[in-house]
Design an enzyme around this catalytic site. Structure first.
Site, short mmCIF file in Angstrom:
data_model
loop_
_atom_site.label_atom_id
_atom_site.label_comp_id
_atom_site.label_asym_id
_atom_site.label_seq_id
_atom_site.Cartn_x
_atom_site.Cartn_y
_atom_site.Cartn_z
CD GLU A 1 -2.79 -1.23 2.18
OE1 GLU A 1 -2.48 -0.77 3.45
OE2 GLU A 1 -4.21 -1.77 2.15
CB VAL A 2 3.69 2.33 -1.71
CG1 VAL A 2 4.69 3.56 -1.82
CG2 VAL A 2 4.56 1.01 -1.24
#
Length: 505
Positions: free
Chosen positions: A152-153
């Site tokens: 979840e960048v």
């Protein structure tokens, strides 16, 4: 329909310590139970409770004490004595809120308003990541496996430096992600050549086979594919795992969930939801080609969705769920035999924590059982319609509305009964809360107790408290408006027709 038991590989339980970190004594009791339930290892996510020192000391939590170096070592030694491996998880790209929230680290964010994503263009950021890893590895003697996160960048590619980098022909956000993760993984291998590196898979799911093959990650990392939903898409998950394998990453991990993935603020765990998730994972395992080497499954137990979100359900209320998930993996289904093993081991009559009941065998009570019972009782009371919607009851809306309060046109008879009922609810809640507070404080730090109560209890009690205060103020002012005290205003009438709470007090 049953599936084969989970294929050969480690069953690792995720300990998310970025919220509600158990006191060390309770942590040891949990590890003992995990071992008895068949757990092979722990995936430990420390975040701000790790005893960072030097320039990284600012990362240590202030609201609650970080674990000491001796406590971290004792946890590992105790786990090893039970035959369990400890795998630390250190975020190195996304979900770095606990690092990037600090003013001295703001300049290392990809974009100013996204607290979790590291700017991949700053060498200083890589140095911070590597120093975090160095300190964690050094405090885990004999460590052989490390998880570098990288899920979840968010907002990657939105920073000014990234936009400039992406302006060159042929460059993509996918390549930007891969270049940073590869740089970190290579640095880890250079520092610790024999280290096995795990990373979350979600940022790679949309990548083509050719992109993955050319990524530089082949032979460096083992992707861990996570899906916590009860209706996990089996064919899609199998396809993803097969794609990673075809790209050259045949050593893979799965990640399921036993708690912390229902909603961001869930208080009581649903065992059925997590059981369904594991039944789907068994179907995935049964459908994979022999070329895919599943190294193990991490059964995650998220305590927060991220560093800055609220607490999910505490571990004690999720222990029946964890036991069910493990037995399901061992048996290939949640059979009568599996259920009997769970209820017998934990000393419960039902695997759903809300109805788990009691048994008379004292030595089968699982650690945290009393807190789980108290939380379930308090949660039922907090969610009873009479209490939660007291402000919207016929009597409050009909005889003590904001309009009536402002103009002091209230009926003393009903208003005082409203006051008595609200006071009764508050007293009942306070009794339950104090029992929860005392039990929780024996297992968790005081900061966790305070946060849990403010999160779950205060929003319900605050309106009741306001009503009692408004009634008292209103009646007092009405008395002062009369030259002679109205005797009705001074009486204390019994509650005669306002309903009691709909749950047992």
């Amino acid at each position: 329909m049953s599936c084969p038991p989970w294929p050969k590989g480690k069953k690792v339980v995720h300990l998310d310590l970025k919220g509600a970190p158990p006191r060390v004594e309770y942590l040891h009791r949990l590890i003992e139970l995990f071992s008895e339930l068949g757990v092979d290892g722990l995936l430990v996510e420390y975040e701000d409770v790790f005893p960072y020192d030097g320039e990284l000391k600012l990362l240590q939590a202030t609201a609650q004490p970080a674990y000491s170096r001796d406590e971290v070592l004792s946890m590992q030694e105790f786990a090893r004595s039970k035959g369990m491996e400890v795998i630390p998880l250190v975020q190195t790209f996304g979900h770095m809120e606990f690092v990037l929230k600090h003013r001295s680290m703001w300049h290392l964010r990809e974009v100013a308003h996204c607290v979790g994503t590291l700017n991949p263009h700053r060498e200083e950021g890589v140095k911070v990541v590597m120093e975090m890893l160095r300190q964690v590895v050094e405090l885990h003697p004999g460590l052989s496996t490390l998880h570098i996160g990288a899920d979840e960048v968010y907002m990657l590619g939105e920073g000014e430096e990234s936009k400039l980098w992406l302006a060159s022909p042929g460059r993509t956000v996918e390549q930007l992600f891969l270049s940073h993760v590869t740089k970190v993984a290579r640095a880890v291998k250079e520092a610790w050549p024999h280290m096995t590196i795990i990373m979350w898979d979600d940022m790679m799911r949309g990548m083509s086979l050719d992109t993955l093959k050319a990524s530089g990650l082949v032979g460096l990392v083992q992707p861990m594919l996570w899906d916590y939903t009860p209706n996990l898409d089996v064919s899609q998950t199998v396809s993803l795992l097969e794609k990673y394998c075809s790209a050259g990453m045949a050593d893979l991990w799965a990640a399921s969930s036993f708690k912390g993935s229902t909603s961001v603020y869930t208080c009581v765990t649903s065992t059925q939801r997590h059981l369904d998730n594991h039944l789907q994972w068994l179907k995935v395992a049964a459908s994979l080609s022999p070329a895919v080497n599943i190294k193990g499954i991490a059964i995650t137990g998220w305590q927060r969705y991220d560093h800055l979100s609220v607490l999910c359900e505490l571990i004690p209320v999720a222990i029946p769920s964890l036991a069910v998930c493990l037995q399901t993996l061992l048996h290939g289904q949640f059979s009568a035999e599996a259920q009997s093993k769970v209820t017998g081991k934990l000393g419960i009559s039902s695997v759903e924590v809300e109805t788990m009941g009691m048994t008379c065998v004292a030595d089968t009570v699982f650690p945290g059982r009393r807190l789980a019972e108290l939380i379930v009782e308090l949660n039922a009371l907090l969610n009873s319609e009479d209490i939660r919607f007291f402000e919207n009851s016929m009597f409050v809306r009909g005889w003590f509305s904001p309009y009536q309060r402002q103009r002091k046109t209230v009926t003393p008879l009903i208003t005082m009964q409203i006051h008595n009922q609200a006071s009764l609810y508050l007293a009942t809640l306070q009794q339950k809360v104090e029992a929860v507070r005392e039990e929780m404080a024996s297992l968790y730090p005081d900061s966790t107790v305070q946060e849990w109560i403010e999160e779950h209890v205060s929003p319900v009690t605050a309106p009741l408290q306001r009503i009692t205060e408004d009634v008292a103020a209103c009646l007092k002012e009405m008395q002062q408006l009369h030259t002679k005290s109205d005797p009705v205003l001074n009486c204390q009438l019994p509650v005669t027709y306002l309903r009691p709470p709909s749950v047992a007090l």
